[in-house]
Scaffold this motif. Sequence first.
Motif, PDB file in Angstrom:
ATOM      1  N   GLY A 167       0.791  -1.219   0.000  1.00  7.87           N
ATOM      2  CA  GLY A 167       0.000   0.000   0.000  1.00  7.87           C
ATOM      3  C   GLY A 167       0.825   1.271   0.000  1.00  7.87           C
ATOM      4  N   ILE A 168       2.000   1.237   0.611  1.00  9.29           N
ATOM      5  CA  ILE A 168       2.790   2.472   0.692  1.00  9.29           C
ATOM      6  C   ILE A 168       3.426   2.801  -0.652  1.00  9.29           C
ATOM      7  CG2 ILE A 168       5.021   1.492   1.428  1.00  9.29           C
ATOM      8  CD1 ILE A 168       5.063   3.855   3.518  1.00  9.29           C
ATOM      9  N   TYR A 169       3.703   1.787  -1.453  1.00  9.12           N
ATOM     10  CA  TYR A 169       4.244   2.037  -2.788  1.00  9.12           C
ATOM     11  C   TYR A 169       3.152   2.593  -3.706  1.00  9.12           C
ATOM     12  CZ  TYR A 169       7.774  -1.071  -0.856  1.00  9.12           C
ATOM     13  OH  TYR A 169       8.713  -1.655  -0.040  1.00  9.12           O
ATOM     14  N   GLN A 170       1.954   2.034  -3.589  1.00  9.52           N
ATOM     15  CA  GLN A 170       0.857   2.543  -4.398  1.00  9.52           C
ATOM     16  C   GLN A 170       0.526   3.972  -4.008  1.00  9.52           C
ATOM     17  OE1 GLN A 170      -0.722   0.915  -7.123  1.00  9.52           O
ATOM     18  NE2 GLN A 170      -1.257   3.086  -7.368  1.00  9.52           N
ATOM     19  N   LEU A 216      12.047  -4.397  -1.863  1.00 10.60           N
ATOM     20  CA  LEU A 216      11.995  -4.255  -3.313  1.00 10.60           C
ATOM     21  C   LEU A 216      10.893  -5.064  -4.003  1.00 10.60           C
ATOM     22  CD1 LEU A 216      15.822  -4.220  -4.081  1.00 10.60           C
ATOM     23  CD2 LEU A 216      14.309  -2.280  -3.605  1.00 10.60           C
ATOM     24  N   PRO A 217      10.647  -6.335  -3.625  1.00  8.11           N
ATOM     25  CA  PRO A 217       9.654  -7.128  -4.371  1.00  8.11           C
ATOM     26  C   PRO A 217       8.263  -6.517  -4.461  1.00  8.11           C
ATOM     27  CG  PRO A 217      11.035  -8.580  -3.056  1.00  8.11           C
ATOM     28  CD  PRO A 217      11.381  -7.178  -2.650  1.00  8.11           C
ATOM     29  N   PRO A 218       7.699  -5.896  -3.387  1.00  6.06           N
ATOM     30  CA  PRO A 218       6.372  -5.298  -3.539  1.00  6.06           C
ATOM     31  C   PRO A 218       6.357  -4.157  -4.551  1.00  6.06           C
ATOM     32  CG  PRO A 218       6.896  -5.589  -1.216  1.00  6.06           C
ATOM     33  CD  PRO A 218       8.165  -5.799  -1.983  1.00  6.06           C
ATOM     34  N   ALA A 219       7.455  -3.424  -4.655  1.00  3.21           N
ATOM     35  CA  ALA A 219       7.547  -2.366  -5.669  1.00  3.21           C
ATOM     36  C   ALA A 219       7.618  -2.982  -7.064  1.00  3.21           C
ATOM     37  CB  ALA A 219       8.773  -1.494  -5.402  1.00  3.21           C
ATOM     38  N   GLN A 220       8.403  -4.045  -7.197  1.00  4.75           N
ATOM     39  CA  GLN A 220       8.512  -4.727  -8.488  1.00  4.75           C
ATOM     40  C   GLN A 220       7.156  -5.254  -8.945  1.00  4.75           C
ATOM     41  OE1 GLN A 220      11.421  -7.626  -7.413  1.00  4.75           O
ATOM     42  NE2 GLN A 220      13.160  -6.242  -7.675  1.00  4.75           N
ATOM     43  N   ALA A 221       6.353  -5.730  -7.989  1.00  3.34           N
ATOM     44  CA  ALA A 221       5.033  -6.267  -8.327  1.00  3.34           C
ATOM     45  C   ALA A 221       4.119  -5.204  -8.921  1.00  3.34           C
ATOM     46  CB  ALA A 221       4.388  -6.883  -7.090  1.00  3.34           C
ATOM     47  N   LEU A 222       4.413  -3.928  -8.635  1.00  2.00           N
ATOM     48  CA  LEU A 222       3.639  -2.819  -9.194  1.00  2.00           C
ATOM     49  C   LEU A 222       4.250  -2.301 -10.498  1.00  2.00           C
ATOM     50  CD1 LEU A 222       2.863  -0.882  -5.896  1.00  2.00           C
ATOM     51  CD2 LEU A 222       1.215  -2.110  -7.315  1.00  2.00           C
ATOM     52  N   GLY A 223       5.262  -2.980 -10.976  1.00  2.00           N
ATOM     53  CA  GLY A 223       5.893  -2.582 -12.229  1.00  2.00           C
ATOM     54  C   GLY A 223       7.051  -1.627 -12.079  1.00  2.00           C
ATOM     55  N   ILE A 224       7.411  -1.274 -10.840  1.00  2.00           N
ATOM     56  CA  ILE A 224       8.476  -0.304 -10.593  1.00  2.00           C
ATOM     57  C   ILE A 224       9.843  -0.958 -10.807  1.00  2.00           C
ATOM     58  CG2 ILE A 224       9.515   1.218  -8.855  1.00  2.00           C
ATOM     59  CD1 ILE A 224       6.738   1.284  -7.483  1.00  2.00           C
ATOM     60  N   ARG A 225      10.732  -0.265 -11.488  1.00  2.00           N
ATOM     61  CA  ARG A 225      12.115  -0.711 -11.621  1.00  2.00           C
ATOM     62  C   ARG A 225      12.822  -0.455 -10.298  1.00  2.00           C
ATOM     63  NH1 ARG A 225      15.853  -1.309 -15.963  1.00  2.00           N
ATOM     64  NH2 ARG A 225      17.839  -1.987 -15.038  1.00  2.00           N
ATOM     65  N   THR A 226      13.542  -1.441  -9.760  1.00  2.00           N
ATOM     66  CA  THR A 226      14.150  -1.288  -8.442  1.00  2.00           C
ATOM     67  C   THR A 226      15.670  -1.389  -8.507  1.00  2.00           C
ATOM     68  OG1 THR A 226      13.950  -3.653  -7.911  1.00  2.00           O
ATOM     69  CG2 THR A 226      12.117  -2.213  -7.276  1.00  2.00           C
ATOM     70  N   GLU A 277       5.372   1.436 -13.921  1.00  2.00           N
ATOM     71  CA  GLU A 277       6.326   1.241 -15.015  1.00  2.00           C
ATOM     72  C   GLU A 277       7.096   2.512 -15.371  1.00  2.00           C
ATOM     73  OE1 GLU A 277       3.270  -1.860 -15.054  1.00  2.00           O
ATOM     74  OE2 GLU A 277       3.173   0.342 -15.000  1.00  2.00           O
ATOM     75  N   GLU A 278       6.642   3.647 -14.867  1.00  2.00           N
ATOM     76  CA  GLU A 278       7.312   4.914 -15.160  1.00  2.00           C
ATOM     77  C   GLU A 278       8.336   5.295 -14.096  1.00  2.00           C
ATOM     78  OE1 GLU A 278       4.379   7.877 -17.294  1.00  2.00           O
ATOM     79  OE2 GLU A 278       3.364   6.999 -15.538  1.00  2.00           O
ATOM     80  N   CYS A 279       8.486   4.461 -13.062  1.00  2.00           N
ATOM     81  CA  CYS A 279       9.276   4.865 -11.896  1.00  2.00           C
ATOM     82  C   CYS A 279      10.421   3.907 -11.588  1.00  2.00           C
ATOM     83  CB  CYS A 279       8.381   4.969 -10.667  1.00  2.00           C
ATOM     84  SG  CYS A 279       7.134   6.271 -10.766  1.00  2.00           S
TER      85      CYS A 279
END
Length: 208
Positions: free
Chosen positions: A148-151, A174-184, A162-164
Amino acid sequence: MTYRGLILDFGGVLTIRMRLNGEAFERSEGLTPGAYFHALDEHPDGVAIYKALEVGEATQEQWNQVIGGILGIDPTDLMRRALANLPLEPRMVQAARRARAAGIKVAMLSNSFGITPYNPYKALGMWDGEWDAIVLSEQVGVRKPDPGIYQHTLDALQLAGEECVFVDDHAENLPPAQALGIRTIHHTDAVATVTQLDALLSCATPAT
């Protein structure tokens, strides 16, 4: 890929490594080496109060009292003393400023140390004016690695995952951010991280 957003952790990314700060704190307080880390990471009361502080369920002063009690030291203004040896990492700060100057939206995302009575972000100049968004876990009621904090951060930036690009020194974040398409990027060294960021963000076009 054109990235339009950069999300940076605070402690250990925009600052020097947290362990170096903690070791300096132990020396300044005359503590046994490792005592502070044990209080934060292993002592059940210390673990509980830190988690509660991070999500806004405990105050910084309550943290001071609990951690001071575990360590057997004066709890007065303890968070300030505990973070007294945490300077900014200038190469990371400069990278963030370069990105923002290029039109990339930049956010600071931090599991909170509390901001009252001591605000470590403001004390180091990492407050209003530097960021397109500041997301502190205590203010949103969830902490990394809760998805939730990444969203919430993406929503604040008004960008898709995907833009971040997101940088953190804890691999488990890192994995929860990756699940939202974020490059980590797993941050372990400022030079290496800045090199990666400059390569990833060099193609970004200024925001219109």
